[in-house]
Scaffold this active site. Structure first.
Site, PDB file in Angstrom:
ATOM      1  N   SER A 125      -0.381  19.726  29.793  1.00 49.53           N
ATOM      2  CA  SER A 125       0.996  19.997  29.413  1.00 49.53           C
ATOM      3  C   SER A 125       1.369  21.408  29.851  1.00 49.53           C
ATOM      4  CB  SER A 125       1.121  19.867  27.884  1.00 49.53           C
ATOM      5  OG  SER A 125       2.395  20.275  27.441  1.00 49.53           O
ATOM      6  N   LYS A 151       2.426  16.994  32.597  1.00 50.12           N
ATOM      7  CA  LYS A 151       3.602  16.917  31.716  1.00 50.12           C
ATOM      8  C   LYS A 151       4.292  18.262  31.772  1.00 50.12           C
ATOM      9  CE  LYS A 151       3.702  17.214  26.672  1.00 50.12           C
ATOM     10  NZ  LYS A 151       3.146  16.599  25.436  1.00 50.12           N
ATOM     11  N   LYS A 153       7.497  20.608  30.024  1.00 48.23           N
ATOM     12  CA  LYS A 153       8.419  20.718  28.901  1.00 48.23           C
ATOM     13  C   LYS A 153       9.833  20.881  29.449  1.00 48.23           C
ATOM     14  CE  LYS A 153       5.508  20.828  25.355  1.00 48.23           C
ATOM     15  NZ  LYS A 153       5.580  19.864  24.242  1.00 48.23           N
ATOM     16  N   ASP A 178       8.493  16.311  28.247  1.00 52.11           N
ATOM     17  CA  ASP A 178       8.488  16.331  26.777  1.00 52.11           C
ATOM     18  C   ASP A 178       9.599  17.281  26.330  1.00 52.11           C
ATOM     19  OD1 ASP A 178       7.942  16.314  24.070  1.00 52.11           O
ATOM     20  OD2 ASP A 178       5.925  17.168  24.240  1.00 52.11           O
ATOM     21  N   GLU A 203       9.044  12.010  26.652  1.00 52.94           N
ATOM     22  CA  GLU A 203       8.485  12.147  25.303  1.00 52.94           C
ATOM     23  C   GLU A 203       9.489  12.803  24.353  1.00 52.94           C
ATOM     24  OE1 GLU A 203       4.762  14.266  25.351  1.00 52.94           O
ATOM     25  OE2 GLU A 203       4.610  14.355  23.168  1.00 52.94           O
ATOM     26  N   ASP A 228       6.429  11.193  19.734  1.00 49.95           N
ATOM     27  CA  ASP A 228       5.420  12.133  19.222  1.00 49.95           C
ATOM     28  C   ASP A 228       5.810  12.443  17.773  1.00 49.95           C
ATOM     29  OD1 ASP A 228       3.995  14.450  18.547  1.00 49.95           O
ATOM     30  OD2 ASP A 228       4.395  15.536  20.389  1.00 49.95           O
ATOM     31  N   LYS A 252      -1.551  12.094  17.689  1.00 49.86           N
ATOM     32  CA  LYS A 252      -2.190  13.368  17.333  1.00 49.86           C
ATOM     33  C   LYS A 252      -2.822  13.142  15.974  1.00 49.86           C
ATOM     34  CE  LYS A 252       1.042  16.373  19.819  1.00 49.86           C
ATOM     35  NZ  LYS A 252       2.261  17.214  19.692  1.00 49.86           N
ATOM     36  N   GLY A 280      -1.813  17.023  22.187  1.00 51.92           N
ATOM     37  CA  GLY A 280      -2.558  18.238  21.888  1.00 51.92           C
ATOM     38  C   GLY A 280      -1.681  19.217  21.134  1.00 51.92           C
TER      39      GLY A 280
HETATM   40  O1  OSB Z   1       4.849  18.295  21.724  1.00 48.72           O
HETATM   41  O2  OSB Z   1       2.995  17.794  22.561  1.00 48.72           O
HETATM   42  C1  OSB Z   1       3.715  18.637  22.028  1.00 48.72           C
HETATM   43  C2  OSB Z   1       2.009  22.040  21.946  1.00 48.72           C
HETATM   44  C3  OSB Z   1       2.390  22.490  20.700  1.00 48.72           C
HETATM   45  C4  OSB Z   1       3.215  21.700  19.929  1.00 48.72           C
HETATM   46  C5  OSB Z   1       3.655  20.469  20.405  1.00 48.72           C
HETATM   47  C6  OSB Z   1       3.260  20.003  21.640  1.00 48.72           C
HETATM   48  C7  OSB Z   1       2.445  20.831  22.439  1.00 48.72           C
HETATM   49  C8  OSB Z   1       2.025  20.491  23.791  1.00 48.72           C
HETATM   50  C9  OSB Z   1       0.784  21.163  24.318  1.00 48.72           C
HETATM   51  O3  OSB Z   1       2.640  19.774  24.541  1.00 48.72           O
HETATM   52  C10 OSB Z   1      -0.410  20.294  24.313  1.00 48.72           C
HETATM   53  C11 OSB Z   1      -1.675  21.103  24.513  1.00 48.72           C
HETATM   54  O4  OSB Z   1      -1.873  21.623  25.604  1.00 48.72           O
HETATM   55  O5  OSB Z   1      -2.467  21.222  23.557  1.00 48.72           O
HETATM   56 MG    MG Z   2       5.143  16.283  22.288  1.00 45.34          MG
END
Ligand code: OSB
Ligand code: MG
Length: 360
Positions: A125, A151, A153, A178, A203, A228, A252, A280
């Site tokens: 991500s 992925k 953001k 996401d 996402e 999520d 998660k 994650g």
């Molecule tokens: O939405 O998946 C998410 C990190 C912190 C809070 C929410 C999210 C995320 C990530 C990072 O997308 C995932 C990672 O690298 O651990």
């Molecule tokens: Mg997410």
């Protein structure tokens, strides 16, 4: 606990410079199991915070846990049912019990969970960056490192152009976005434009507690939606799939009350033919390894957000750290419990304060 992050991680809801989290350790018979809590200091991803988790543990969950006689760790989450919500708090304690149990049985966590050994595919991500150039550099680095899926953001004003640039630079990489709940149903026309980029999924575009608007949006876009934030239980997953709010679910452990919740979400999706993948939360090696074990279950058919320790931390709490091979895979540990050594000295150094409770 406080662990500095090597690079700030930015999402639509905020920017994280250091990972601040609670670590639950459960001890019995001279053995200790660990559960990493995914709550943050702030309630910007979901409502729980480190403060609410500590309160729930101290005043409700730990006393409840001490009153239990359990025959298997899967019994812990149902025993917490009277406490509504607070999935992250429940999960941290529940995970510590699973790890402790696995260590006592001398088996890797994946075996206790019903998974398999071997390897899992890793995705990554990439957070919001200062500009498109920096984003492309980051994506190039992760593709070169072998990650099987990228992925990125997005947030309003930083969406279609980012996707277009990454797609132009990397025409065949499995790519998804996401939004962490940054859009509204009115944005459907914009989100629909993303259909042209061959994304594997979008996402959590809409509200963190919404299913109905996501169902309406899914009817207007071709790209599969993935939820999520909105999925906090197997019932949520069942409802989401039944009304067509998504076609894929991000699991998660910390968001669904623990491993028992994650297994139940996995089963609910699998029986409906919907793929799941493991999200994650910038976890230390402890939570990261928990994610590795979970992903050996058969419904995890898509690469998750479990990347190498070194992407986040100068020095992880576990030794060896989690590493990703040049072809984008992570080896599933075979030792007892989480399967890598917890480096007590590093845990001590990262500890801001501790509280201890003993069974009466
Ligand atoms: O939405 O998946 C998410 C990190 C912190 C809070 C929410 C999210 C995320 C990530 C990072 O997308 C995932 C990672 O690298 O651990
Ligand atoms: Mg997410």
């Amino acid at each position: 606990m406080r662990l500095p992050l090597r690079f700030p991680f930015e999402t639509s809801f905020g920017r994280t410079e250091a990972k601040e989290f609670l670590l639950v350790s459960a001890s019995a018979d001279g053995l200790t199991g660990h559960g990493e809590c995914v709550a943050d200091p702030d309630p910007y991803y979901l409502p729980e915070t480190n403060g609410t988790v500590l309160h729930l543990l101290r005043d409700f969950l730990v006393p409840l846990a001490f009153s239990l006689e359990i025959g298997h760790p899967r019994e812990v989450l149902p025993a917490f049912a009277r406490v509504r919500g607070h999935e992250m708090a429940k999960a941290a304690l529940e995970m510590a019990v699973w790890d402790l149990w696995a260590r006592r049985e001398g088996v890797p966590l994946w075996r206790l969970l019903g998974g398999r050994g071997g390897r899992i595919a890793a995705g990554v991500s990439v957070g919001l960056q200062a500009d498109v150039g920096a984003l492309l550099e980051n994506v190039a680095r992760e593709v070169a490192a072998g990650y099987r899926r990228i992925k990125i953001k997005i947030k309003p004003g930083h969406d279609r152009d980012l996707v277009a640039a990454v797609r132009a630079g990397f025409p065949s990489v499995p790519l998804m976005v996401d939004a962490n709940s940054a859009y509204r149903l009115d944005d459907a026309p914009l989100l629909r434009e993303l259909d042209g980029f061959g994304l594997t999924m979008i996402e959590q575009p809409l509200g963190w507690d919404d299913l109905v608007d996501h169902a309406a949006l899914q009817r207007q876009v071709e790209t599969p939606l993935c939820l999520d934030e909105s999925i906090r239980s197997a019932d949520d997953a069942r409802r989401a799939l039944e009304i067509g709010a998504c076609r894929v679910v991000n699991v998660k452990v910390g968001r669904v009350g623990g491993f028992a919740g994650a297994l139940a979400v996995h089963d609910a999706c699998r029986s409906r033919g919907a793929p799941v993948w493991c999200g994650g939360m910038l976890e230390s090696g402890i939570g990261r390894l928990a994610n590795v074990h979970l992903q050996t279950l058969p419904g995890f058919t898509l690469p998750g957000d479990t990347a190498a320790s070194a992407r986040y931390f100068e020095e992880d709490l576990v030794d060896p750290p989690v590493v990703v091979s040049p072809d984008g895979e992570i080896a599933v540990p075979d030792g007892p419990g989480l399967g890598h050594a917890i480096v007590e000295r590093r845990v001590e150094r990262a500890t801001a304060f501790r509280e201890e409770w003993t069974r009466p």
